[in-house]
Design a protein around this motif. Structure first.
Motif, PDB file in Angstrom:
ATOM      1  N   THR A  60       0.751  -1.137  -0.028  1.00 47.78           N
ATOM      2  CA  THR A  60      -0.074   0.030   0.182  1.00 47.78           C
ATOM      3  C   THR A  60       0.761   1.286  -0.032  1.00 47.78           C
ATOM      4  O   THR A  60       0.434   2.318   0.167  1.00 47.78           O
ATOM      5  CB  THR A  60      -0.912   0.022   1.141  1.00 47.78           C
ATOM      6  OG1 THR A  60      -0.273  -0.046   2.459  1.00 47.78           O
ATOM      7  CG2 THR A  60      -1.825  -1.143   1.328  1.00 47.78           C
ATOM      8  N   THR A  61       2.161   1.144  -0.353  1.00 46.09           N
ATOM      9  CA  THR A  61       2.909   2.298  -0.382  1.00 46.09           C
ATOM     10  C   THR A  61       2.421   3.113  -1.650  1.00 46.09           C
ATOM     11  O   THR A  61       2.361   2.745  -2.705  1.00 46.09           O
ATOM     12  CB  THR A  61       4.316   2.001  -0.581  1.00 46.09           C
ATOM     13  OG1 THR A  61       4.665   1.051   0.431  1.00 46.09           O
ATOM     14  CG2 THR A  61       5.405   3.257  -0.457  1.00 46.09           C
ATOM     15  N   THR A  62       2.042   4.527  -1.337  1.00 47.98           N
ATOM     16  CA  THR A  62       1.875   5.330  -2.304  1.00 47.98           C
ATOM     17  C   THR A  62       3.232   6.220  -2.515  1.00 47.98           C
ATOM     18  O   THR A  62       3.882   6.767  -1.601  1.00 47.98           O
ATOM     19  CB  THR A  62       0.662   6.224  -2.017  1.00 47.98           C
ATOM     20  OG1 THR A  62       0.865   6.833  -0.769  1.00 47.98           O
ATOM     21  CG2 THR A  62      -0.643   5.306  -1.731  1.00 47.98           C
ATOM     22  N   PHE A  69      -6.070   8.654  -9.657  1.00 46.70           N
ATOM     23  CA  PHE A  69      -6.821   9.694  -9.130  1.00 46.70           C
ATOM     24  C   PHE A  69      -8.279   9.074  -8.562  1.00 46.70           C
ATOM     25  O   PHE A  69      -8.998   9.832  -8.066  1.00 46.70           O
ATOM     26  CB  PHE A  69      -7.111  10.912  -9.832  1.00 46.70           C
ATOM     27  CG  PHE A  69      -5.954  11.485 -10.312  1.00 46.70           C
ATOM     28  CD1 PHE A  69      -5.182  12.195  -9.277  1.00 46.70           C
ATOM     29  CD2 PHE A  69      -5.291  11.545 -11.366  1.00 46.70           C
ATOM     30  CE1 PHE A  69      -3.940  12.946  -9.456  1.00 46.70           C
ATOM     31  CE2 PHE A  69      -4.212  12.325 -11.727  1.00 46.70           C
ATOM     32  CZ  PHE A  69      -3.497  12.848 -10.793  1.00 46.70           C
ATOM     33  N   GLU A  70      -8.332   7.853  -8.647  1.00 48.24           N
ATOM     34  CA  GLU A  70      -9.680   7.188  -8.377  1.00 48.24           C
ATOM     35  C   GLU A  70      -9.601   6.993  -6.833  1.00 48.24           C
ATOM     36  O   GLU A  70      -8.671   6.272  -6.178  1.00 48.24           O
ATOM     37  CB  GLU A  70      -9.589   5.784  -8.853  1.00 48.24           C
ATOM     38  CG  GLU A  70     -11.005   5.348  -8.842  1.00 48.24           C
ATOM     39  CD  GLU A  70     -11.206   3.719  -9.462  1.00 48.24           C
ATOM     40  OE1 GLU A  70     -12.079   3.196  -9.099  1.00 48.24           O
ATOM     41  OE2 GLU A  70     -10.421   3.587 -10.494  1.00 48.24           O
ATOM     42  N   PRO A  71     -10.820   7.627  -6.003  1.00 51.84           N
ATOM     43  CA  PRO A  71     -10.905   7.532  -4.642  1.00 51.84           C
ATOM     44  C   PRO A  71     -10.778   6.027  -3.969  1.00 51.84           C
ATOM     45  O   PRO A  71     -10.363   5.964  -3.050  1.00 51.84           O
ATOM     46  CB  PRO A  71     -11.894   8.396  -4.354  1.00 51.84           C
ATOM     47  CG  PRO A  71     -12.490   8.896  -5.388  1.00 51.84           C
ATOM     48  CD  PRO A  71     -11.760   8.394  -6.727  1.00 51.84           C
ATOM     49  N   SER A  72     -11.547   5.221  -4.752  1.00 52.06           N
ATOM     50  CA  SER A  72     -11.872   3.837  -4.354  1.00 52.06           C
ATOM     51  C   SER A  72     -10.567   3.081  -4.359  1.00 52.06           C
ATOM     52  O   SER A  72     -10.338   2.156  -3.539  1.00 52.06           O
ATOM     53  CB  SER A  72     -12.907   3.107  -5.351  1.00 52.06           C
ATOM     54  OG  SER A  72     -12.340   3.107  -6.468  1.00 52.06           O
ATOM     55  N   ALA A  73      -9.587   3.505  -5.052  1.00 46.21           N
ATOM     56  CA  ALA A  73      -8.399   2.824  -5.133  1.00 46.21           C
ATOM     57  C   ALA A  73      -7.534   3.084  -3.752  1.00 46.21           C
ATOM     58  O   ALA A  73      -6.951   2.087  -3.083  1.00 46.21           O
ATOM     59  CB  ALA A  73      -7.545   2.992  -6.161  1.00 46.21           C
ATOM     60  N   SER A  74      -7.621   4.406  -3.352  1.00 48.99           N
ATOM     61  CA  SER A  74      -6.818   4.746  -2.228  1.00 48.99           C
ATOM     62  C   SER A  74      -7.722   3.903  -0.858  1.00 48.99           C
ATOM     63  O   SER A  74      -6.928   3.914   0.056  1.00 48.99           O
ATOM     64  CB  SER A  74      -6.803   6.287  -1.998  1.00 48.99           C
ATOM     65  OG  SER A  74      -8.065   6.788  -1.828  1.00 48.99           O
ATOM     66  N   MET A  75      -8.922   4.034  -1.079  1.00 45.49           N
ATOM     67  CA  MET A  75      -9.643   3.426   0.027  1.00 45.49           C
ATOM     68  C   MET A  75      -9.593   1.879   0.145  1.00 45.49           C
ATOM     69  O   MET A  75      -9.101   1.538   1.425  1.00 45.49           O
ATOM     70  CB  MET A  75     -11.126   3.520  -0.067  1.00 45.49           C
ATOM     71  CG  MET A  75     -11.674   5.151   0.039  1.00 45.49           C
ATOM     72  SD  MET A  75     -11.341   5.785   1.783  1.00 45.49           S
ATOM     73  CE  MET A  75     -12.262   4.908   2.853  1.00 45.49           C
ATOM     74  N   GLN A  76      -9.145   1.083  -0.929  1.00 48.29           N
ATOM     75  CA  GLN A  76      -8.839  -0.228  -0.730  1.00 48.29           C
ATOM     76  C   GLN A  76      -7.497  -0.514  -0.179  1.00 48.29           C
ATOM     77  O   GLN A  76      -6.959  -1.315   0.568  1.00 48.29           O
ATOM     78  CB  GLN A  76      -8.861  -0.707  -2.101  1.00 48.29           C
ATOM     79  CG  GLN A  76     -10.261  -1.058  -2.760  1.00 48.29           C
ATOM     80  CD  GLN A  76     -10.174  -1.430  -4.191  1.00 48.29           C
ATOM     81  OE1 GLN A  76      -9.144  -1.442  -4.820  1.00 48.29           O
ATOM     82  NE2 GLN A  76     -11.291  -1.652  -4.927  1.00 48.29           N
ATOM     83  N   GLY A  77      -6.592   0.527  -0.608  1.00 41.85           N
ATOM     84  CA  GLY A  77      -5.338   0.601   0.404  1.00 41.85           C
ATOM     85  C   GLY A  77      -5.310   0.660   2.007  1.00 41.85           C
ATOM     86  O   GLY A  77      -4.719   0.043   2.496  1.00 41.85           O
ATOM     87  N   ILE A  78      -6.363   1.625   2.296  1.00 41.95           N
ATOM     88  CA  ILE A  78      -6.511   1.760   3.579  1.00 41.95           C
ATOM     89  C   ILE A  78      -7.216   0.551   4.262  1.00 41.95           C
ATOM     90  O   ILE A  78      -6.967   0.173   5.471  1.00 41.95           O
ATOM     91  CB  ILE A  78      -7.340   3.064   3.813  1.00 41.95           C
ATOM     92  CG1 ILE A  78      -6.655   4.296   3.382  1.00 41.95           C
ATOM     93  CG2 ILE A  78      -7.836   3.189   5.208  1.00 41.95           C
ATOM     94  CD1 ILE A  78      -7.467   5.519   3.392  1.00 41.95           C
ATOM     95  N   TYR A  79      -8.158  -0.122   3.549  1.00 41.19           N
ATOM     96  CA  TYR A  79      -8.582  -1.228   4.329  1.00 41.19           C
ATOM     97  C   TYR A  79      -7.854  -2.482   4.123  1.00 41.19           C
ATOM     98  O   TYR A  79      -7.682  -3.071   5.328  1.00 41.19           O
ATOM     99  CB  TYR A  79      -9.846  -1.876   3.148  1.00 41.19           C
ATOM    100  CG  TYR A  79     -10.906  -0.792   3.161  1.00 41.19           C
ATOM    101  CD1 TYR A  79     -11.412  -0.075   4.402  1.00 41.19           C
ATOM    102  CD2 TYR A  79     -11.777  -0.688   2.044  1.00 41.19           C
ATOM    103  CE1 TYR A  79     -12.563   0.889   4.247  1.00 41.19           C
ATOM    104  CE2 TYR A  79     -12.985   0.288   2.010  1.00 41.19           C
ATOM    105  CZ  TYR A  79     -13.090   0.839   3.057  1.00 41.19           C
ATOM    106  OH  TYR A  79     -14.213   1.819   2.996  1.00 41.19           O
TER     107      TYR A  79
END
Length: 151
Positions: A60-62, A69-79
């Motif tokens: 999940t390293t960004t 820029f898709e918000p769901s991709a960053s949320m999946q990383g948080i999950y």
């Protein structure tokens, strides 16, 4: 001055950490020799407890160059990161309290409990330092490459 440079060398750090890992496993094996194999299973739990967290750090390293820029991709990383943190915490707490439960149930002796806790703590801290050493080592290498390319 040359002594401190030798300590900072990556191979010396790796050798030192592997030495401490071996000491931790020897302590856990000594606890297992005293009558039950369950301290050895606890040592294995200590050994793999930090691995989900280390994997989530890598996955999940960004970076600054991530153009997603898709918000769901960053949320999946948080999950994924939160789930791996939970698994790491669950395994760590289980490994810390299992020797006390086994001692209370008269499955292992008090000395085996102490050996398991000390050896397991050494194993966990060594795995933590190994993963943080290699992950931070990669980040420093990429920063050095970027800085030299800019000059």
């Amino acid at each position: 001055m040359e002594f401190f440079n030798a300590i900072r060398h990556p191979l010396n750090r790796l050798a030192t950490l592997s030495f401490f890992l071996a000491i931790g496993f020897v302590l856990v094996l000594l606890a297992g020799i005293q009558g039950s194999w369950l301290p050895v299973a606890d040592g294995v739990i200590f050994g793999v407890a930090y691995l989900p967290r280390a994997v989530s750090k890598i996955v999940t390293t960004t970076s600054d160059y991530d153009l997603n820029f898709e918000p769901s991709a960053s949320m999946q990383g948080i999950y994924i990161r939160e789930t791996c943190q939970f698994i790491t915490a669950f395994l760590t707490i289980t490994a810390l309290y299992l020797p006390f439960v086994l001692k209370h149930s008269h499955i292992i002796t008090p000395s085996a409990t102490v050996l398991t806790l000390v050896g397991g703590s050494i194993i966990f801290s060594t795995v933590y330092m190994l993963t943080s050493f290699f992950i931070s080592q990669d980040e420093e290498d990429t920063l050095d490459d970027i800085n030299t390319a800019a000059i």
